[in-house]
Write a protein that holds these residues in place. Structure first.
Motif, mmCIF file in Angstrom:
data_model
loop_
_atom_site.group_PDB
_atom_site.id
_atom_site.type_symbol
_atom_site.label_atom_id
_atom_site.label_comp_id
_atom_site.label_asym_id
_atom_site.label_seq_id
_atom_site.Cartn_x
_atom_site.Cartn_y
_atom_site.Cartn_z
ATOM 1 N N ILE A 1 -8.022 -2.650 -17.727
ATOM 2 C CA ILE A 1 -7.685 -3.300 -16.286
ATOM 3 C C ILE A 1 -5.990 -3.451 -16.115
ATOM 4 O O ILE A 1 -5.490 -3.125 -15.213
ATOM 5 C CB ILE A 1 -8.427 -4.517 -15.991
ATOM 6 N N ALA A 2 -5.698 -4.226 -17.391
ATOM 7 C CA ALA A 2 -4.219 -4.483 -17.172
ATOM 8 C C ALA A 2 -3.163 -3.493 -17.333
ATOM 9 O O ALA A 2 -2.243 -3.212 -16.817
ATOM 10 C CB ALA A 2 -4.038 -5.504 -18.561
ATOM 11 N N SER A 3 -3.647 -2.364 -18.160
ATOM 12 C CA SER A 3 -2.729 -1.288 -18.572
ATOM 13 C C SER A 3 -2.880 -0.436 -16.942
ATOM 14 O O SER A 3 -1.834 0.218 -16.464
ATOM 15 C CB SER A 3 -3.591 -0.444 -19.443
ATOM 16 N N PHE A 4 -4.016 -0.167 -16.222
ATOM 17 C CA PHE A 4 -3.888 0.349 -15.052
ATOM 18 C C PHE A 4 -3.234 -0.450 -13.965
ATOM 19 O O PHE A 4 -2.277 0.231 -13.396
ATOM 20 C CB PHE A 4 -5.510 0.354 -14.348
ATOM 21 N N THR A 5 -3.284 -1.817 -13.813
ATOM 22 C CA THR A 5 -2.615 -2.418 -12.909
ATOM 23 C C THR A 5 -1.216 -2.703 -13.047
ATOM 24 O O THR A 5 -0.345 -2.700 -12.038
ATOM 25 C CB THR A 5 -3.313 -3.996 -12.714
ATOM 26 N N GLN A 6 -0.519 -2.592 -14.285
ATOM 27 C CA GLN A 6 0.825 -2.981 -14.600
ATOM 28 C C GLN A 6 1.452 -1.583 -14.184
ATOM 29 O O GLN A 6 2.830 -1.769 -13.759
ATOM 30 C CB GLN A 6 1.216 -3.012 -15.883
ATOM 31 N N VAL A 7 0.905 -0.428 -13.914
ATOM 32 C CA VAL A 7 1.419 0.724 -13.373
ATOM 33 C C VAL A 7 1.525 0.933 -12.047
ATOM 34 O O VAL A 7 2.229 0.960 -11.375
ATOM 35 C CB VAL A 7 1.017 2.081 -14.296
ATOM 36 N N VAL A 8 0.066 0.599 -11.810
ATOM 37 C CA VAL A 8 -0.192 0.857 -10.174
ATOM 38 C C VAL A 8 0.317 -0.078 -9.049
ATOM 39 O O VAL A 8 1.010 0.193 -8.000
ATOM 40 C CB VAL A 8 -1.721 1.048 -9.932
ATOM 41 N N VAL A 9 0.155 -1.279 -9.467
ATOM 42 C CA VAL A 9 0.546 -2.427 -8.487
ATOM 43 C C VAL A 9 2.169 -2.165 -8.185
ATOM 44 O O VAL A 9 2.704 -2.437 -7.160
ATOM 45 C CB VAL A 9 0.256 -3.847 -8.760
ATOM 46 N N PRO A 10 3.013 -2.186 -9.073
ATOM 47 C CA PRO A 10 4.393 -2.256 -8.864
ATOM 48 C C PRO A 10 4.842 -1.073 -8.181
ATOM 49 O O PRO A 10 5.691 -1.064 -7.030
ATOM 50 C CB PRO A 10 4.997 -2.287 -10.196
ATOM 51 N N PHE A 11 4.130 0.180 -8.415
ATOM 52 C CA PHE A 11 4.734 1.441 -7.808
ATOM 53 C C PHE A 11 4.185 1.341 -6.372
ATOM 54 O O PHE A 11 4.834 1.654 -5.451
ATOM 55 C CB PHE A 11 3.885 2.321 -8.577
ATOM 56 N N MET A 12 2.884 0.895 -6.020
ATOM 57 C CA MET A 12 2.477 0.924 -4.975
ATOM 58 C C MET A 12 3.199 0.033 -3.783
ATOM 59 O O MET A 12 3.595 0.157 -2.713
ATOM 60 C CB MET A 12 0.766 0.894 -4.642
ATOM 61 N N ALA A 13 3.495 -1.209 -4.345
ATOM 62 C CA ALA A 13 4.079 -2.385 -3.722
ATOM 63 C C ALA A 13 5.585 -1.951 -3.310
ATOM 64 O O ALA A 13 5.998 -2.057 -2.010
ATOM 65 C CB ALA A 13 4.205 -3.428 -4.499
ATOM 66 N N LEU A 14 6.242 -1.187 -4.319
ATOM 67 C CA LEU A 14 7.629 -0.673 -3.871
ATOM 68 C C LEU A 14 7.541 0.251 -2.890
ATOM 69 O O LEU A 14 8.365 0.184 -1.844
ATOM 70 C CB LEU A 14 8.186 -0.137 -5.334
ATOM 71 N N ALA A 15 6.647 1.116 -3.115
ATOM 72 C CA ALA A 15 6.491 2.353 -1.978
ATOM 73 C C ALA A 15 6.011 1.682 -0.602
ATOM 74 O O ALA A 15 6.940 2.195 0.352
ATOM 75 C CB ALA A 15 5.229 3.322 -2.474
ATOM 76 N N TYR A 16 5.417 0.769 -0.587
ATOM 77 C CA TYR A 16 4.981 0.072 0.717
ATOM 78 C C TYR A 16 6.280 -0.746 1.224
ATOM 79 O O TYR A 16 6.395 -0.375 2.382
ATOM 80 C CB TYR A 16 3.723 -0.760 0.641
ATOM 81 N N ILE A 17 6.713 -1.277 0.564
ATOM 82 C CA ILE A 17 8.264 -2.100 1.195
ATOM 83 C C ILE A 17 9.137 -1.084 1.502
ATOM 84 O O ILE A 17 9.895 -1.346 2.532
ATOM 85 C CB ILE A 17 8.349 -3.086 -0.090
ATOM 86 N N VAL A 18 9.297 -0.047 0.928
ATOM 87 C CA VAL A 18 10.304 0.965 1.212
ATOM 88 C C VAL A 18 10.081 1.562 2.644
ATOM 89 O O VAL A 18 10.867 1.647 3.514
ATOM 90 C CB VAL A 18 10.230 2.172 0.037
ATOM 91 N N ILE A 19 8.628 1.934 2.782
ATOM 92 C CA ILE A 19 8.413 2.453 4.033
ATOM 93 C C ILE A 19 8.562 1.261 5.053
ATOM 94 O O ILE A 19 9.193 1.552 6.397
ATOM 95 C CB ILE A 19 6.942 2.958 4.076
ATOM 96 N N ALA A 20 8.439 0.123 5.065
ATOM 97 C CA ALA A 20 8.368 -1.073 5.909
ATOM 98 C C ALA A 20 9.801 -1.136 6.169
ATOM 99 O O ALA A 20 10.189 -1.374 7.370
ATOM 100 C CB ALA A 20 7.660 -2.138 5.249
ATOM 101 N N PHE A 21 10.813 -1.258 5.072
ATOM 102 C CA PHE A 21 12.257 -1.405 5.319
ATOM 103 C C PHE A 21 12.666 -0.061 6.218
ATOM 104 O O PHE A 21 13.586 -0.655 6.861
ATOM 105 C CB PHE A 21 12.772 -1.745 4.002
ATOM 106 N N ILE A 22 12.318 1.029 5.897
ATOM 107 C CA ILE A 22 12.925 2.122 6.862
ATOM 108 C C ILE A 22 12.538 1.837 8.385
ATOM 109 O O ILE A 22 13.385 2.176 8.988
ATOM 110 C CB ILE A 22 12.121 3.414 6.278
ATOM 111 N N ILE A 23 11.292 1.737 8.717
ATOM 112 C CA ILE A 23 10.885 1.121 9.826
ATOM 113 C C ILE A 23 11.916 0.014 10.497
ATOM 114 O O ILE A 23 12.347 0.169 11.625
ATOM 115 C CB ILE A 23 9.443 0.769 9.947
ATOM 116 N N ILE A 24 12.112 -1.090 9.738
ATOM 117 C CA ILE A 24 12.687 -2.267 10.018
ATOM 118 C C ILE A 24 14.153 -1.787 10.284
ATOM 119 O O ILE A 24 14.746 -2.386 11.337
ATOM 120 C CB ILE A 24 12.496 -3.378 9.011
ATOM 121 N N LEU A 25 14.828 -1.113 9.206
ATOM 122 C CA LEU A 25 16.118 -0.851 9.587
ATOM 123 C C LEU A 25 16.413 0.162 10.642
ATOM 124 O O LEU A 25 17.183 0.080 11.222
ATOM 125 C CB LEU A 25 16.663 0.012 8.369
ATOM 126 N N LEU A 26 15.409 0.916 11.160
ATOM 127 C CA LEU A 26 15.501 1.726 12.223
ATOM 128 C C LEU A 26 15.453 1.127 13.668
ATOM 129 O O LEU A 26 15.853 1.621 14.683
ATOM 130 C CB LEU A 26 14.475 3.107 12.253
#
Length: 513
Positions: free
Chosen positions: A212-237
């Motif tokens: 569980i720990a091995s899976f989440t330490q890779v997936v959570v940071p990656f998805m959170a970053l991708a989500y925040i990048v999309i959100a910030f693009i919309i906010i910057l626009l």
């Protein structure tokens, strides 16, 4: 069923619990002298240091496991629900409960570290049930928490996460063929999604906490970053709209369109659901970390609140409000205070967020949110399993039923499939029952523990003294600090448990050497 669950929610989520959550956060902020601000740099340092061991996971892995519980459906669908029922002002109260909750998160996670144990398999275990028994001396209360948590995290809460996955997939790719079943008419998309999620879940949870720990330490940071990048693009626009949106959030918090009770109530409810501060879920992962001092993991877990609410939740809120992809429900049945979307678009789901991204990035919003929600919600389900497993491990210290862990895995897998196909309103209502029960039991518990012996505060002061002394290897001696029943740390520091102590039922705790 819906009416019964709504009735229970009316009792559990009374104004008393709303203000208890806020009050506990304010209390711990004051008593720790706003630890969430003073030690912000130290949180960063600790986050990037530390290693796992045979008994435990690293600070970062523990953060990833707890973030997998915090960063989930609440960040995407929960924010939409807060706005849909409490108005934009609810976002302000989510920020408030996050800021104050960071101090609560420190306290409960430090307690989990102080009173952690090694189980029969050599893994670190801990959480509210453990510290309630050892610090409060009330084993009966600890058992109530453990049973409530097994029920909440093993049955009620996973359905909220999987339901949002199913709804997002259906919204993104269409329902497909409608199939008649014993629980109603269900779309083929939801049946296929539920089956897929259940199979992947079973593969991981049968692999244990390390997987569980091995899976989440890779997936959570990656998805959170991708989500925040999309959100910030919309906010910057739409950067020119940000000041007016911010003013709308703050203004509606105090003179809100949906009434101050709705804004505070929905903001706190969804804030607690999202960042879980005070709920008692985060301490389970915190206890599994292998650290030099209990305060260290308390600080790391405190930092997770910032990531969850002030980053991910805020990103969702600004996307929805900037694009106007929301309705605000009024008090009357079917009435709207604000209606920007069709009346049949419910707030208890990811649709607001999907439509917000879709309006800014046509063709991307619906599939992206379906993809993001799958990983966010799936990792949250894994965190729920680990929490339920830890509380079964706690019960198994006293009563051993063969196959308890296996039964939990089967029930949780079934609950996930059922949650994928049932209605969103029922799923969220059942989830609120689970969150509310745990929050009541845990917040009352940590407040009583503070007034009895202040162990989390003593640990923080001890850590700060060692910081001032410039030590490079931190140590923790509970005997010196007057903290009883911290058996793991006593054994680590002294080589044995210093004295025969009681567990609250007047039975001697076994002395180990």
């Amino acid at each position: 069923m819906q009416s019964l669950v709504d009735f229970l929610n009316g009792i559990i989520w009374s104004p008393v619990l709303i203000y208890l959550c806020l009050g506990a956060g304010l209390f711990y902020s004051i008593t720790t002298r706003f630890v969430q601000l003073r030690h912000f740099r130290e949180m960063w340092r600790l986050l990037l240091s530390g290693k796992s061991s045979a008994q435990g996971i690293s600070s970062f892995q523990a953060l990833a496991v707890s973030l997998s519980g915090r960063v989930g459906t609440g960040n995407i669908a929960g924010v939409a629900a807060a706005i849909g029922f409490g108005g934009p002002g609810a976002v302000f109260w989510m920020w408030v409960v996050a800021f104050l909750g960071a101090a609560t998160a420190y306290s409960e996670s430090a307690l989990a570290q102080i009173y952690k144990e090694e189980d029969e398999d050599g893994q670190f275990r801990g959480g509210p049930a453990y510290y309630i028994e050892k610090a409060m001396g009330q084993k009966w209360y600890a058992w109530i928490f453990a049973i409530a948590t097994i029920f909440a995290c093993g049955v009620l809460l996973p359905g909220v996460q999987s339901n949002s996955i199913g709804n997002a997939v259906e919204a993104a790719f269409g329902p497909g063929q409608m199939i008649e079943t014993t629980i109603g008419t269900i779309s083929l998309a939801k049946i296929v999604t539920g089956t897929f999620v259940s199979i992947i879940l079973a593969f991981i949870i049968f692999g244990g906490v390390k997987r569980i720990a091995s899976f989440t330490q890779v997936v959570v940071p990656f998805m959170a970053l991708a989500y925040i990048v999309i959100a910030f693009i919309i906010i910057l626009l739409n950067i020119n709209m940000v000041p007016s949106i911010f003013m709308m959030i703050v203004g509606d918090a105090f003179t809100p369109m949906a009434g101050v009770g709705a804004a505070i109530g929905w903001g706190v409810k969804r804030g607690v659901y999202s960042n879980e501060a005070g709920q008692g879920t985060g301490p389970h992962a915190a206890a599994a970390a292998d650290v030099q001092h209990p305060a260290q993991q308390g600080l790391v877990q405190s930092f997770s609140i910032y990531i969850d609410t002030l980053l991910v939740c805020s990103a969702t809120a600004f996307m929805i409000l900037i694009t106007g992809a929301y309705n605000v429900h009024g008090g009357a049945e079917g009435a709207f205070l604000v209606q920007n979307l069709a009346a049949d678009i419910g707030a208890n789901g990811p649709v607001f967020t999907q439509m917000a991204i879709e309006s800014a990035m046509p063709g991307i919003g619906k599939p992206f949110i379906a993809f993001a929600l799958f990983f966010f919600a799936f990792t949250t389900i894994l965190a729920y399993y680990y929490i339920a497993e830890t509380n079964i491990a706690y019960i198994r210290r006293t009563v051993k039923f063969p196959g308890m862990m296996f039964v939990l895995k089967v029930i949780l897998t079934v609950a996930v499939f059922y949650g994928t196909v049932k209605t969103a309103n029922l799923a969220w209502a059942m989830g609120d029952v689970g969150v509310g029960l745990m929050a009541w039991l845990n917040i009352v518990g940590i407040l009583i523990i503070f007034f009895l012996s202040k162990p989390a505060l003593k640990a923080l002061k001890d850590y700060e003294e060692q910081q001032k002394a410039g030590v490079t290897e931190f140590t923790f001696d509970p005997v010196k600090l007057g903290i009883k029943n911290a058996d793991f740390w006593e054994k680590k520091f002294h080589g044995k448990v210093s004295s025969e102590q009681t567990d609250g039922d007047a039975e001697p705790v076994k002395t180990t050497v």
